[in-house]
Design an enzyme around this catalytic site. Structure first.
Site, PDB file in Angstrom:
ATOM      1  CE1 TYR A 290      -4.198  -1.805   0.936  1.00 47.46           C
ATOM      2  CE2 TYR A 290      -2.469  -3.392   1.378  1.00 47.46           C
ATOM      3  CZ  TYR A 290      -3.792  -3.105   1.142  1.00 47.46           C
ATOM      4  OH  TYR A 290      -4.705  -4.114   1.097  1.00 47.46           O
TER       5      TYR A 290
ATOM      6  CE  LYS B  45       1.991 -17.539   1.959  1.00 49.82           C
ATOM      7  NZ  LYS B  45       1.677 -18.873   2.351  1.00 49.82           N
TER       8      LYS B  45
ATOM      9  CG  ASP C 197      -1.207 -20.027   3.748  1.00 48.47           C
ATOM     10  OD1 ASP C 197      -0.280 -19.203   3.708  1.00 48.47           O
ATOM     11  OD2 ASP C 197      -1.030 -21.228   3.980  1.00 48.47           O
TER      12      ASP C 197
ATOM     13  CG  ASP D 214      -7.521  -4.832   2.448  1.00 48.42           C
ATOM     14  OD1 ASP D 214      -8.695  -4.805   2.822  1.00 48.42           O
ATOM     15  OD2 ASP D 214      -7.129  -4.267   1.404  1.00 48.42           O
TER      16      ASP D 214
END
Ligand code: NAP
Length: 595
Positions: free
Chosen positions: A165, A232, A286, A310
C-alpha cells in the site's frame, strides 16, 4: 505532515466540556470530554443522528449523569466541500481531529477523478493513523454462516502505512518500470518475465514494532489471552518474516515480564497459562484463514501486515454476519478516529433505513478506548436483547424469519428503551466471565493432554524441535535390568526409553532395535543384563531451539532415528523421525520461516 493551527472558520469547539489530553503517554479523559464527530456522506447523517442519541443515553445511564459528552462537529467530504469552497478535506478539520484526540466519523464519498486522494487515505497519512483496529465478535441473534459464531471474538490490528500500500509501483511499459527492471536483472540478478508490472513491498522495523507494540498494549489493557502475529514469512522472509521477528522482539524487549511464547507455554508451563501473562504466537496467513473458521476461539488479539489485514478483517467480519455492523478505528500513538467500516450506500441516503450497527459499535470501541467500559457494556448487552425481540433494520429483516423491520431511528429508540430500562450488568458480565474461564480451562486441558496434536490443530507450524518433541520423557535408570526396561516400553507403547546418566554422567537411549541386535542376536539374558551395558551412549542431543531442518540433517548424517532435546545441559524431550513425518504429513514442508 505537521498540521498547523488554521484560522477557525466553521468548527465550533463547545464552550462547556474539556479536551482529552495525553499526559506521560496516557490518555487523560475528563468527566465531560469534548469529542469530535463527522457525520459523513450518503447514509452518514441518518446513522450518526441515531448513534449520537444512543451513545448519550448509554453515558447518562451508566454514570447517573455524572459524565457527559460535548460533541464537536467537524467536516469532511461533501459537507466540508459545501462549507470550504470545494475543499473535501479542510486543514481546520485535520487540526481539530488531532487537537481533540478522540473522534468518530461516518462514511465518506471519495470524489471521482480530479486527482483527489481518498479522504480515508488522506486522514491516515496526515494524522499518521498507523494502526487499523477491527474488533470482531458475534452478537446473539445476528445471522451468521458459522455453526458457532459465538466462538469468534478477536481484535485485529492491521498495519496501515506500509506493505504494497506504500504506492511504490511501476507500470509496465514506462521508463521507470524499464529502469527498475534493468537494475533488478543486471545488478541484482533477479529473474522475472518481460513486461511485468513491478511493485515494492516495504516493511520496516519501525512500522512493524509500533503496530505490534500497540496490539500487545491493547491485550494487556483489556485482559486478553494472546497476541498472534500473522505473516507470510515462509515465502517472503525479509518482509513478512521480518515482521514476525520484529514482533517477537518487541514482546521480548519491551513486555518481557508480561509475555511468553507459545514454546514456553507448552514447554515450561506444560500448557497452563500463568495468570497475567499474554502468549505471543505466530501463524502463517493462509493457515490463519482456515483457523478462523475451524478454531476461532484459539485467537484473541491479532497483529498483521497491511495486505493480510485487509483480507483477514473482512473475512472474519463476514463469519459473524458482521460486514454491515463491523466497527473500526484508525489510531496513531494516541489520536484515534473511530469509523463505520461500510461505505455511504448512496441509494439509501436520507431514507432513515439502514443499519446503524457499524457506527454504533465503533462508538462502543471509542468508549472502551476512553476507559468508559460501563457505557460500552450497556450498549453491547442491550443490543442482542433488541435483536432477540426481532426488531431489526431492513438488512437483517431479510435474513431473519418473522422479524419486524424498523427504521434507523426506530432501532435507536428500541435500543435506548432497553438501555434506560436497566440491564443487570453485573449478572451478564459474570455470565460472560464464567463462559470465558470455562473455555480457557478446556483449552488448557487439551494443551496438557495432547500437546503436539493441539499445536498442530491450532495451526502452529512446528519450526523447532522444541515444538515437536515429546515432553513426557520415559526414562529408566542406568542400572535397571533390560527386562524391566522392556516392560516400561510395552506399558507405555513406546519403541525407546531414555536412559539416565550412569557413573559416566552421559544420557543414553535404549531402543527395541537394541533388544533385537544386542540381546537376542548377542544371545544375552535380559534379566541379567543392565540397561547401561547395551544402550547407545552418548546420545545425540540438540537444543530445543534447533530448527527441524537442522535436526533432520543431524538424523541423516548420523543415521539416527531419534534425538534427545536439551535445554542447557538438561534433557527435556525426545524427537523422532515419526514426529517429523507427522508434522510434514499434516502441513507439508514450505521451508523455514527466517529465524
Ligand atoms: P457501501 O456504501 O458500503 O454499500 C454497499 C452495500 O452494502 C449497500 O448497497 C448495502 O447493501 C450494504 N450496506 C452498506 N452500509 C449499510 C448499512 N449501514 N446498513 C445496511 N446495509 C448497508 O459500498 P459502495 O456502494 O461500494 O460504496 C459507496 C461509496 O462509499 C463510495 O463512494 C465509496 O468510495 C465509499 N466508501 C466509503 C468508505 C468509508 O468512508 N469508510 C468505505 C467504503 C466505501 P444492499 O444494497 O444489499 O442493501
Amino acid at each position: 505532515m505537521s498540521i498547523k493551527d488554521p484560522r477557525p472558520r466553521h468548527i465550533k469547539i463547545p464552550a462547556e466540556g474539556q479536551k482529552i489530553t495525553v499526559v506521560d503517554g496516557r490518555l487523560v479523559v475528563p468527566e465531560q470530554p469534548i469529542l469530535g464527530y463527522i457525520e459523513g456522506d450518503g447514509i452518514g447523517p441518518d446513522i450518526t443522528r441515531a448513534c449520537l442519541r444512543v451513545w448519550d443515553a448509554a453515558v447518562a445511564k451508566a454514570y447517573d449523569g455524572q459524565r457527559r459528552i460535548h460533541w464537536c462537529e467537524c467536516f469532511l467530504g461533501e459537507k466540508a466541500a459545501g462549507l470550504y469552497d470545494g475543499n473535501y478535506c479542510p486543514d481546520e478539520t485535520l487540526y481539530a481531529l488531532k487537537d481533540l484526540v478522540v473522534s468518530i466519523k461516518g462514511p465518506l464519498t471519495t470524489p471521482v477523478g480530479g486527482g483527489f486522494r481518498s479522504l480515508n487515505v488522506a486522514l491516515r497519512q496526515d494524522l499518521d493513523l498507523y494502526a487499523c483496529v477491527r474488533p470482531v465478535r458475534h452478537y446473539a441473534g445476528v445471522p451468521s454462516p458459522l455453526k458457532r459464531p459465538d466462538k469468534v471474538d478477536v481484535v485485529l490490528f492491521r498495519e496501515n502505512t506500509e506493505d504494497v500500500y506504500a504506492g511504490i509501483e511501476y507500470k509496465t511499459g514506462t521508463p521507470e518500470n524499464e529502469k527498475i527492471a534493468r537494475f533488478l536483472r543486471d545488478e541484482m540478478k533477479a529473474k522475472f518475465f518481460d513486461g511485468a508490472g513491478i511493485g515494492i513491498k516495504p516493511i520496516s522495523e519501525f512500522g512493524s514494532k509500533r503496530l505490534v507494540r500497540k496490539a500487545i498494549q491493547y491485550a494487556i489493557d483489556n485482559g486478553r489471552e494472546s497476541v498472534t502475529l500473522v505473516h507470510k514469512g515462509n515465502i517472503q522472509k525479509f518482509t513478512e518474516g521480518a515482521f514476525r521477528n520484529w514482533g517477537y522482539a518487541v514482546a521480548r524487549e519491551e513486555f518481557g515480564n508480561v509475555t511468553l511464547t507459545e514454546e514456553q507455554l507448552y514447554g515450561e508451563y506444560k500448557g497452563k497459562q500463568p495468570e497475567g501473562k499474554i502468549v505471543i504466537k505466530d501463524r502463517i496467513a493462509d493457515i490463519m484463514f482456515q483457523m478462523m473458521l475451524l478454531r476461532p476461539d484459539e485467537f484473541d488479539v491479532i497483529a498483521t501486515t497491511n495486505l493480510n489485514g485487509d483480507y483477514l478483517s473482512d473475512a472474519i467480519a463476514a463469519e459473524v454476519g458482521g460486514m454491515g455492523i463491523a466497527p473500526g478505528a484508525n489510531i496513531a500513538d494516541h489520536v484515534a478516529v473511530f469509523e463505520a467500516t461500510h461505505g455511504t450506500a448512496p441509494k439509501y441516503a436520507n431514507l432513515n433505513k439502514v443499519n446503524p450497527g457499524s457506527l454504533l459499535f465503533s462508538g462502543v470501541m471509542m468508549f472502551e478506548y476512553m476507559g468508559w467500559k460501563e457505557a460500552a457494556d450497556l450498549i453491547t448487552l442491550a443490543y442482542p436483547e433488541v435483536i432477540k425481540d426481532g426488531i431489526v433494520t431492513y438488512d437483517f429483516a431479510r435474513q431473519i424469519d418473522g422479524a419486524t423491520e424498523v427504521s434507523t431511528s426506530q432501532f435507536a429508540d428500541a435500543l435506548i428503551e432497553r438501555i434506560e430500562g436497566g440491564i443487570d450488568l453485573e449478572a451478564k458480565r459474570k455470565a460472560l466471565q464464567d463462559k470465558l474461564i470455562k473455555e480457557r480451562k478446556q483449552r488448557e486441558i487439551r494443551r496438557l493432554l495432547q500437546p503436539l496434536e493441539e499445536m498442530l490443530d491450532t495451526g502452529h507450524i512446528p519450526q523447532t524441535v522444541g515444538d515437536l518433541m515429546t515432553r513426557t520423557l520415559i526414562t529408566v535408570a542406568d542400572d535397571e535390568t533390560v527386562e524391566a526396561a522392556m516392560h516400561v516400553m510395552s506399558d507405555n507403547s513406546v519403541s525407546s526409553v531414555v536412559v539416565e546418566p550412569g557413573s559416566g554422567g552421559q544420557w543414553g537411549i535404549l531402543t527395541r532395535r537394541d533388544i533385537v541386535t544386542k540381546i537376542v542376536k548377542g544371545n544375552r539374558s535380559p534379566s541379567n543384563t543392565k540397561v547401561g551395558e547395551i544402550c547407545s551412549r552418548p546420545v545425540f542431543s540438540v537444543q530445543a531451539e534447533t530448527s527441524i531442518r537442522e535436526a533432520a540433517a543431524a538424523l541423516a548424517e548420523h543415521n539416527f532415528r531419534r534425538l534427545t532435546v536439551s535445554q542447557g545441559d538438561r534433557v527435556i524431550g525426545i524427537v523422532t523421525e515419526t514426529d517429523i513425518f507427522r508434522a510434514v504429513e499434516k502441513f507439508g514442508w514450505a521451508g523455514e520461516v527466517m529465524a
